[in-house]
Motif scaffolding. Structure first.
Motif, PDB file in Angstrom:
ATOM      1  N   MET A 130    -104.455   4.083 -78.441  1.00 27.46           N
ATOM      2  CA  MET A 130    -105.526   3.296 -79.055  1.00 27.46           C
ATOM      3  C   MET A 130    -105.066   1.875 -79.340  1.00 27.46           C
ATOM      4  O   MET A 130    -105.789   0.902 -79.101  1.00 27.46           O
ATOM      5  N   ALA A 131    -103.846   1.745 -79.865  1.00 17.31           N
ATOM      6  CA  ALA A 131    -103.311   0.407 -80.153  1.00 17.31           C
ATOM      7  C   ALA A 131    -103.161  -0.403 -78.872  1.00 17.31           C
ATOM      8  O   ALA A 131    -103.487  -1.601 -78.840  1.00 17.31           O
ATOM      9  N   ARG A 132    -102.697   0.232 -77.812  1.00 19.92           N
ATOM     10  CA  ARG A 132    -102.560  -0.475 -76.533  1.00 19.92           C
ATOM     11  C   ARG A 132    -103.911  -0.910 -75.973  1.00 19.92           C
ATOM     12  O   ARG A 132    -104.009  -1.896 -75.245  1.00 19.92           O
ATOM     13  N   GLY A 133    -104.956  -0.190 -76.328  1.00 21.28           N
ATOM     14  CA  GLY A 133    -106.294  -0.544 -75.877  1.00 21.28           C
ATOM     15  C   GLY A 133    -106.953  -1.625 -76.714  1.00 21.28           C
ATOM     16  O   GLY A 133    -108.093  -1.999 -76.447  1.00 21.28           O
ATOM     17  N   ARG A 166     -98.181  -8.020 -83.631  1.00 26.54           N
ATOM     18  CA  ARG A 166     -97.888  -8.527 -82.285  1.00 26.54           C
ATOM     19  C   ARG A 166     -96.960  -7.514 -81.620  1.00 26.54           C
ATOM     20  O   ARG A 166     -95.780  -7.411 -81.962  1.00 26.54           O
ATOM     21  N   TYR A 167     -97.510  -6.758 -80.701  1.00 22.96           N
ATOM     22  CA  TYR A 167     -96.717  -5.733 -80.039  1.00 22.96           C
ATOM     23  C   TYR A 167     -95.803  -6.365 -78.999  1.00 22.96           C
ATOM     24  O   TYR A 167     -96.154  -7.361 -78.358  1.00 22.96           O
ATOM     25  N   GLU A 168     -94.624  -5.776 -78.860  1.00 19.54           N
ATOM     26  CA  GLU A 168     -93.625  -6.311 -77.944  1.00 19.54           C
ATOM     27  C   GLU A 168     -93.230  -5.267 -76.909  1.00 19.54           C
ATOM     28  O   GLU A 168     -93.309  -4.058 -77.161  1.00 19.54           O
ATOM     29  N   LYS A 169     -92.804  -5.754 -75.758  1.00 18.22           N
ATOM     30  CA  LYS A 169     -92.319  -4.845 -74.730  1.00 18.22           C
ATOM     31  C   LYS A 169     -90.980  -4.270 -75.147  1.00 18.22           C
ATOM     32  O   LYS A 169     -90.177  -4.919 -75.817  1.00 18.22           O
ATOM     33  N   VAL A 170     -90.747  -3.039 -74.737  1.00 16.10           N
ATOM     34  CA  VAL A 170     -89.488  -2.383 -75.053  1.00 16.10           C
ATOM     35  C   VAL A 170     -88.994  -1.694 -73.788  1.00 16.10           C
ATOM     36  O   VAL A 170     -89.762  -1.116 -73.025  1.00 16.10           O
ATOM     37  N   SER A 171     -87.703  -1.804 -73.563  1.00 12.92           N
ATOM     38  CA  SER A 171     -87.133  -1.232 -72.342  1.00 12.92           C
ATOM     39  C   SER A 171     -86.949   0.278 -72.480  1.00 12.92           C
ATOM     40  O   SER A 171     -86.589   0.788 -73.535  1.00 12.92           O
ATOM     41  N   VAL A 172     -87.261   0.977 -71.401  1.00 13.88           N
ATOM     42  CA  VAL A 172     -87.066   2.428 -71.321  1.00 13.88           C
ATOM     43  C   VAL A 172     -86.372   2.724 -70.004  1.00 13.88           C
ATOM     44  O   VAL A 172     -86.719   2.150 -68.961  1.00 13.88           O
ATOM     45  N   GLY A 173     -85.374   3.585 -70.040  1.00 12.35           N
ATOM     46  CA  GLY A 173     -84.656   3.941 -68.823  1.00 12.35           C
ATOM     47  C   GLY A 173     -85.608   4.422 -67.740  1.00 12.35           C
ATOM     48  O   GLY A 173     -86.547   5.162 -68.028  1.00 12.35           O
ATOM     49  N   ARG A 195     -93.179   8.163 -74.825  1.00  7.83           N
ATOM     50  CA  ARG A 195     -94.164   7.112 -75.065  1.00  7.83           C
ATOM     51  C   ARG A 195     -93.596   6.235 -76.171  1.00  7.83           C
ATOM     52  O   ARG A 195     -93.031   6.743 -77.153  1.00  7.83           O
ATOM     53  N   VAL A 196     -93.771   4.916 -76.038  1.00  7.63           N
ATOM     54  CA  VAL A 196     -93.187   3.998 -77.013  1.00  7.63           C
ATOM     55  C   VAL A 196     -94.205   2.940 -77.423  1.00  7.63           C
ATOM     56  O   VAL A 196     -95.107   2.587 -76.664  1.00  7.63           O
ATOM     57  N   LEU A 197     -94.035   2.426 -78.640  1.00  2.00           N
ATOM     58  CA  LEU A 197     -94.789   1.287 -79.142  1.00  2.00           C
ATOM     59  C   LEU A 197     -93.866   0.533 -80.072  1.00  2.00           C
ATOM     60  O   LEU A 197     -93.159   1.137 -80.885  1.00  2.00           O
ATOM     61  N   ALA A 198     -93.868  -0.807 -79.974  1.00  2.00           N
ATOM     62  CA  ALA A 198     -92.899  -1.579 -80.747  1.00  2.00           C
ATOM     63  C   ALA A 198     -93.464  -2.916 -81.174  1.00  2.00           C
ATOM     64  O   ALA A 198     -94.298  -3.518 -80.487  1.00  2.00           O
ATOM     65  N   ASP A 199     -93.000  -3.385 -82.328  1.00  4.62           N
ATOM     66  CA  ASP A 199     -93.170  -4.779 -82.717  1.00  4.62           C
ATOM     67  C   ASP A 199     -91.777  -5.327 -82.973  1.00  4.62           C
ATOM     68  O   ASP A 199     -90.779  -4.761 -82.489  1.00  4.62           O
ATOM     69  N   ASP A 200     -91.667  -6.413 -83.719  1.00 10.11           N
ATOM     70  CA  ASP A 200     -90.347  -7.030 -83.888  1.00 10.11           C
ATOM     71  C   ASP A 200     -89.470  -6.298 -84.898  1.00 10.11           C
ATOM     72  O   ASP A 200     -88.300  -6.632 -85.058  1.00 10.11           O
ATOM     73  N   GLU A 201     -90.003  -5.274 -85.572  1.00 10.62           N
ATOM     74  CA  GLU A 201     -89.221  -4.584 -86.593  1.00 10.62           C
ATOM     75  C   GLU A 201     -89.007  -3.103 -86.308  1.00 10.62           C
ATOM     76  O   GLU A 201     -88.011  -2.527 -86.751  1.00 10.62           O
ATOM     77  N   ALA A 208     -82.703   9.970 -74.061  1.00 10.85           N
ATOM     78  CA  ALA A 208     -83.476   8.890 -73.451  1.00 10.85           C
ATOM     79  C   ALA A 208     -82.904   7.532 -73.844  1.00 10.85           C
ATOM     80  O   ALA A 208     -82.448   7.332 -74.973  1.00 10.85           O
ATOM     81  N   GLU A 209     -82.950   6.605 -72.883  1.00 10.35           N
ATOM     82  CA  GLU A 209     -82.523   5.230 -73.142  1.00 10.35           C
ATOM     83  C   GLU A 209     -83.753   4.418 -73.546  1.00 10.35           C
ATOM     84  O   GLU A 209     -84.693   4.246 -72.760  1.00 10.35           O
ATOM     85  N   VAL A 210     -83.740   3.919 -74.786  1.00  9.36           N
ATOM     86  CA  VAL A 210     -84.879   3.180 -75.327  1.00  9.36           C
ATOM     87  C   VAL A 210     -84.369   1.942 -76.068  1.00  9.36           C
ATOM     88  O   VAL A 210     -83.490   2.054 -76.927  1.00  9.36           O
ATOM     89  N   ASP A 211     -84.916   0.781 -75.707  1.00  7.71           N
ATOM     90  CA  ASP A 211     -84.601  -0.470 -76.395  1.00  7.71           C
ATOM     91  C   ASP A 211     -83.095  -0.733 -76.429  1.00  7.71           C
ATOM     92  O   ASP A 211     -82.545  -1.199 -77.431  1.00  7.71           O
ATOM     93  N   GLY A 212     -82.426  -0.407 -75.337  1.00  8.30           N
ATOM     94  CA  GLY A 212     -81.003  -0.699 -75.222  1.00  8.30           C
ATOM     95  C   GLY A 212     -80.080   0.341 -75.802  1.00  8.30           C
ATOM     96  O   GLY A 212     -78.859   0.213 -75.721  1.00  8.30           O
ATOM     97  N   GLY A 213     -80.608   1.386 -76.414  1.00  6.07           N
ATOM     98  CA  GLY A 213     -79.777   2.446 -76.980  1.00  6.07           C
ATOM     99  C   GLY A 213     -80.137   3.785 -76.370  1.00  6.07           C
ATOM    100  O   GLY A 213     -81.185   3.945 -75.745  1.00  6.07           O
ATOM    101  N   ARG A 214     -79.264   4.741 -76.554  1.00  2.00           N
ATOM    102  CA  ARG A 214     -79.545   6.093 -76.044  1.00  2.00           C
ATOM    103  C   ARG A 214     -79.689   7.031 -77.230  1.00  2.00           C
ATOM    104  O   ARG A 214     -78.877   7.025 -78.163  1.00  2.00           O
ATOM    105  N   TYR A 215     -80.736   7.852 -77.160  1.00  2.00           N
ATOM    106  CA  TYR A 215     -81.078   8.698 -78.299  1.00  2.00           C
ATOM    107  C   TYR A 215     -81.383  10.114 -77.822  1.00  2.00           C
ATOM    108  O   TYR A 215     -82.035  10.312 -76.794  1.00  2.00           O
ATOM    109  N   ASP A 216     -80.911  11.089 -78.599  1.00  2.00           N
ATOM    110  CA  ASP A 216     -81.268  12.479 -78.356  1.00  2.00           C
ATOM    111  C   ASP A 216     -82.569  12.781 -79.104  1.00  2.00           C
ATOM    112  O   ASP A 216     -82.697  12.481 -80.307  1.00  2.00           O
TER     113      ASP A 216
END
Length: 474
Positions: A365-368, A420-427, A435-441, A455-463
């Motif tokens: 919904m936010a992306r829309g 202000r939504y920002e792009k976030v890197s995903v492997g 699925r991801v959603l991000a702002d500056d915080e 998964a690799e998300v925003d430059g880090g790897r998380y279980d």
């Protein structure tokens, strides 16, 4: 010789006359103020039954935004009634949120009694209690102006004659009573001056043209315009939205009734919904925000291609609506992601699965382009409720936070209107799994699989555990 004056006798007569006129004037004013009648704009006002305004001062200038954020709708059973300790616990829970949640209450039904059982005779006891609860929890109150008293739709006047059947509740006012419903809306706006947002009607209930097998969008728009103008006469800064059309979708390959404009793997938007929305959008008197509702599944209760990718419908429909309206703020008044059974229960999934699907839908919904979305709280008295926001306040130990409320509150805090939504890197290999959603915080990450992944998300790897919803700080 006295110039421009009177003798002492004349002066005494003059004072007495003035006092007499003053007494008569005061008496007339008091009579006008206490007599049954209409307010200055011609709408029936609370003075008919001696009510005083049940409200607080309206929001000061600068707080009249059409976007209210992410919240929920009160339904038949909510936290304003029950065991005292449980009610107090729920009130404290909601009041303690770092960003208080906006809350919708309907004018009649869903916990509110008949507000005008007979013309000019009001009963706002239930509505007062619900609005007071929203105030006590520091939430932004929103009123949905639905449904209509029986006498406006061909029924008998009087609270004792109110028909609470589903068929009656979903009946629209008769055209000759559109003005009466608009007057009731204005009365309500005056009673609660701190309520700044009004939604007109609900899902076009009663506005179905059975002869032509389409929505009676002409009738709905006529009602909407009368209500819109009545509310703006009360206060031009009141925010009004519609048309609350159900954005139904059909199977991708269905030709009959399928829109060619808005479609995807999740299906095609129902052309009837498109036609209804377009008519309202073209003929409305005005709107401060757009309101729709809908489900990620089709009219045949199919989740296509699956429950997570079906949520992409909210993104596609949202973008289409924003483009159609020139960027008016978009609200999802209701959104559904889990098909109901024959008894309207939505409990097919364990809670972690349900939370993950809801998180994915909020992201969609936010992306829309939506700035506000309201969770339809399926609260029950007995506490046996899948997807409730808090444990039932009718139980001694009730009023405690449940997982969906935890998600909703965190999402509302992290992504308020204006974010202000920002792009976030995903492997590359992880894209199908999260699925991801991000702002500056903050970054919201959802594992949409039923297994543990890395998964690799925003430059880090998380279980991430099966269906885990995880919040990352940036």
């Amino acid at each position: 010789m006295r110039r421009h004056g009177w003798s002492s006798d004349a002066r005494r007569w003059r004072v007495a006359a003035l006092l007499g006129v003053g007494v008569v004037a005061v008496a007339l004013v008091l009579t006008v103020l206490t007599m049954p009648g209409k307010d200055r704009d011609g709408t029936a006002g609370p003075s008919r039954n001696g009510d005083r305004v049940h409200g607080t001062p309206a929001d000061p200038p600068g707080r009249r935004a059409a976007e209210v954020g992410w919240g929920f709708t009160h339904t038949q059973h909510s936290a304003d009634q029950g065991e005292d300790a449980a009610v107090g616990r729920a009130e404290k829970l909601l009041k303690g949120q770092r960003r208080p949640l906006p809350q919708i209450q309907h004018l009649m039904g869903w916990g509110a009694g008949n507000p005008e059982p007979a013309r000019g005779r009001y009963d706002f006891a239930d509505l007062d209690r619900r609005v007071d609860f929203v105030r006590a929890t520091r939430g932004t109150p929103v009123l949905t102006l639905c449904c209509a008293p029986d006498w406006m739709k061909g029924g008998e006047p009087g609270a004792e004659n109110t028909d609470w059947s589903k068929a009656s509740l979903e009946t629209a006012p008769e055209p000759e009573h559109y003005d009466d419903f608009a007057a009731l809306a204005a009365t309500v706006a005056k009673r609660y001056p701190d309520v700044r947002h009004f939604v007109v009607w609900n899902e076009m209930k009663g506005f179905w043209n059975s002869t032509e097998r389409r929505w009676d969008y002409e009738g709905y728009t006529a009602l909407y315009n009368k209500v819109y103008r009545a509310l703006k006469r009360v206060d031009k800064d009141i925010m009004v939205g519609g048309p609350y059309v159900i954005m139904d979708s059909v199977r991708p390959r269905q030709g009959d009734g399928a829109s060619e404009e808005v479609k995807g793997p999740w299906g095609s938007l129902d052309q009837g919904a498109v036609d209804a929305f377009d008519y309202w959008n073209e003929h409305k008197a005005g709107a401060d925000f757009v309101v729709v509702d809908g489900a990620s599944y089709t009219k045949d209760d199919e989740l296509l291609p699956d429950e997570f990718r079906a949520a992409d419908k909210f993104t596609a429909v949202g973008r289409w609506l924003r483009e159609r309206t020139g960027g008016l703020p978009l609200w999802w008044a209701e959104y559904y992601v889990e098909p109901a059974d024959d008894r309207d229960n939505r409990d097919a999934w364990p809670e972690p699965h349900r939370v993950a699907v809801h998180a994915t839908s909020l992201i969609a919904m936010a992306r829309g382009g939506a700035t506000s979305g309201f969770y339809w709280n399926p609260q029950r008295r007995d506490g046996a409720c899948a997807g409730c926001l808090w444990s039932s306040t009718h139980l001694p130990d009730g009023g405690r936070e449940l997982p969906i409320l935890r998600l909703l509150a965190r999402f509302a805090e992290a992504f308020p209107p204006g974010t202000r939504y920002e792009k976030v890197s995903v492997g590359p290999g992880d894209v199908p799994n999260v699925r991801v959603l991000a702002d500056d915080e903050a970054v919201l990450v959802v594992n949409v699989t039923d297994r543990t992944i890395s998964a690799e998300v925003d430059g880090g790897r998380y279980d991430l555990g099966a269906y885990e919803v995880k919040w990352l700080k940036r």
